[in-house]
Design an enzyme around this catalytic site. Sequence first.
Site, PDB file in Angstrom:
ATOM      1  N   ALA A  32       0.871  -1.188   0.000  1.00  0.00           N
ATOM      2  CA  ALA A  32       0.000   0.000   0.000  1.00  0.00           C
ATOM      3  C   ALA A  32       0.905   1.235   0.000  1.00  0.00           C
ATOM      4  O   ALA A  32       0.794   2.112   0.852  1.00  0.00           O
ATOM      5  CB  ALA A  32      -0.972  -0.002   1.182  1.00  0.00           C
ATOM      6  N   LEU A  33       1.773   1.252  -0.988  1.00  0.00           N
ATOM      7  CA  LEU A  33       2.886   2.207  -0.992  1.00  0.00           C
ATOM      8  C   LEU A  33       2.412   3.644  -1.170  1.00  0.00           C
ATOM      9  O   LEU A  33       1.481   3.927  -1.921  1.00  0.00           O
ATOM     10  CB  LEU A  33       3.868   1.843  -2.117  1.00  0.00           C
ATOM     11  CG  LEU A  33       4.474   0.443  -2.019  1.00  0.00           C
ATOM     12  CD1 LEU A  33       5.437   0.202  -3.186  1.00  0.00           C
ATOM     13  CD2 LEU A  33       5.196   0.237  -0.689  1.00  0.00           C
ATOM     14  N   HIS A  34       3.082   4.539  -0.434  1.00  0.00           N
ATOM     15  CA  HIS A  34       2.835   5.982  -0.537  1.00  0.00           C
ATOM     16  C   HIS A  34       4.184   6.678  -0.588  1.00  0.00           C
ATOM     17  O   HIS A  34       5.234   6.004  -0.567  1.00  0.00           O
ATOM     18  CB  HIS A  34       1.973   6.459   0.645  1.00  0.00           C
ATOM     19  CG  HIS A  34       2.490   6.023   1.983  1.00  0.00           C
ATOM     20  ND1 HIS A  34       3.695   6.468   2.498  1.00  0.00           N
ATOM     21  CD2 HIS A  34       1.994   5.155   2.905  1.00  0.00           C
ATOM     22  CE1 HIS A  34       3.897   5.917   3.680  1.00  0.00           C
ATOM     23  NE2 HIS A  34       2.890   5.104   3.956  1.00  0.00           N
ATOM     24  N   GLY A  36       5.920   8.135   1.531  1.00  0.00           N
ATOM     25  CA  GLY A  36       6.846   7.791   2.624  1.00  0.00           C
ATOM     26  C   GLY A  36       7.714   6.601   2.235  1.00  0.00           C
ATOM     27  O   GLY A  36       8.937   6.624   2.357  1.00  0.00           O
ATOM     28  N   HIS A  37       7.047   5.549   1.720  1.00  0.00           N
ATOM     29  CA  HIS A  37       7.807   4.378   1.266  1.00  0.00           C
ATOM     30  C   HIS A  37       8.740   4.762   0.114  1.00  0.00           C
ATOM     31  O   HIS A  37       9.890   4.323   0.057  1.00  0.00           O
ATOM     32  CB  HIS A  37       6.856   3.291   0.755  1.00  0.00           C
ATOM     33  CG  HIS A  37       5.893   2.749   1.768  1.00  0.00           C
ATOM     34  ND1 HIS A  37       4.540   2.963   1.685  1.00  0.00           N
ATOM     35  CD2 HIS A  37       6.088   1.984   2.875  1.00  0.00           C
ATOM     36  CE1 HIS A  37       3.931   2.342   2.683  1.00  0.00           C
ATOM     37  NE2 HIS A  37       4.847   1.746   3.436  1.00  0.00           N
ATOM     38  N   SER A 185       0.763   7.391   5.947  1.00  0.00           N
ATOM     39  CA  SER A 185       0.648   6.035   6.487  1.00  0.00           C
ATOM     40  C   SER A 185      -0.356   5.276   5.627  1.00  0.00           C
ATOM     41  O   SER A 185      -1.359   5.856   5.177  1.00  0.00           O
ATOM     42  CB  SER A 185       0.144   6.105   7.927  1.00  0.00           C
ATOM     43  OG  SER A 185      -0.333   4.828   8.325  1.00  0.00           O
ATOM     44  N   ARG A 187      -2.390   3.326   6.737  1.00  0.00           N
ATOM     45  CA  ARG A 187      -3.641   3.297   7.515  1.00  0.00           C
ATOM     46  C   ARG A 187      -4.452   4.579   7.357  1.00  0.00           C
ATOM     47  O   ARG A 187      -5.627   4.596   7.738  1.00  0.00           O
ATOM     48  CB  ARG A 187      -3.345   3.038   8.998  1.00  0.00           C
ATOM     49  CG  ARG A 187      -2.867   1.613   9.255  1.00  0.00           C
ATOM     50  CD  ARG A 187      -2.862   1.270  10.739  1.00  0.00           C
ATOM     51  NE  ARG A 187      -2.667  -0.152  10.951  1.00  0.00           N
ATOM     52  CZ  ARG A 187      -1.491  -0.731  11.220  1.00  0.00           C
ATOM     53  NH1 ARG A 187      -0.396   0.007  11.334  1.00  0.00           N
ATOM     54  NH2 ARG A 187      -1.403  -2.027  11.372  1.00  0.00           N
TER      55      ARG A 187
END
Length: 290
Positions: A32-34, A36-37, A185, A187
């Site tokens: 669930a990459l965003h 940040g990743h 995140s 989440r």
Amino acid sequence: MEIIRTVAWMKQVAAEARRGDRLLGLVPTMGALHEGHLSLVREAQRQCSPVVVSIFVNPKQFGPSEDFQKYPRTFDADREVLENLRVDYVFAPPPEEVYPAGFRTSVNVEGLSDRLEGRSRPGHFRGVTTVVLKLLEIVQPRFAFFGRKDAQQARIISQMARDLDLDAEIVVCPIVREADGLAMSSRNAYLSADERRAATVLSKSLQRARKEIDAGETDVVKLVAAVRGVIEKDPGVVLDYAEIVDADTLEPAMTLRKPAYILLAAKVGNTRLIDNARIEPAGDSLRVTI
Ligand code: AMP
């Protein structure tokens, strides 16, 4: 970009990639990459080649009443962004590859794993360190990249690497935030529009602390009270903990003469969010990094 599904194949590819003087980098994720990743991936690519990104929603780090089943899984989209970034390998094993029938071993970093997140989520860090140790053993990277978003996790993994003489150097990267300050995140996808608005109080409380520190406040009790005050003003947000801790021991900090973290966890609706700021001495003053 090659997608690797088995431990045996990942080991073989990684062994090949480590030959010569190539620097293998690993970025462990739950998908669930965003952004940040992706910031970790870009930092890995700056320092290493080839780069392996692992995508594995690790059942062992979720408690029985936590969100393992509904955790967002967006493999096709993840694969596309990693392909566009020209990542070399994605390691995405099924759970039974990582935990075959009869699996019995775990690794635990004593003390550091029991406080804060560890107290609210019993067994969580044991699950994290067990899977990260496995990933580090399978890939044997020269560098492994983690986010300061999960500051306690990064501290625990660094301790594990030191205690177990792992060859990988643990690199901790800055927190990537949305424009309004909310730490990115996977989440955050759970939040309704109202919750999404309320969630900004976490970073706002850290900004309040930074403002007070910039104005000369160094009393940790007063700073924690200021942080709590900001969060508790919003009835939609239920604080779990807000603490200022020594960055090394994660024990409550009495002074700010050594590097420290303000660590926060709160529930917004049913979604548990964490955030933090780092405080460190800088000459005669204190630098606060949010
Ligand atoms: P996760 O997929 O949530 O397990 O996160 C994988 C890695 O990405 C961990 O090292 C996290 O600390 C890092 N990460 C997650 N969110 C952020 C963020 N907003 N900024 C920087 N790193 C992050």
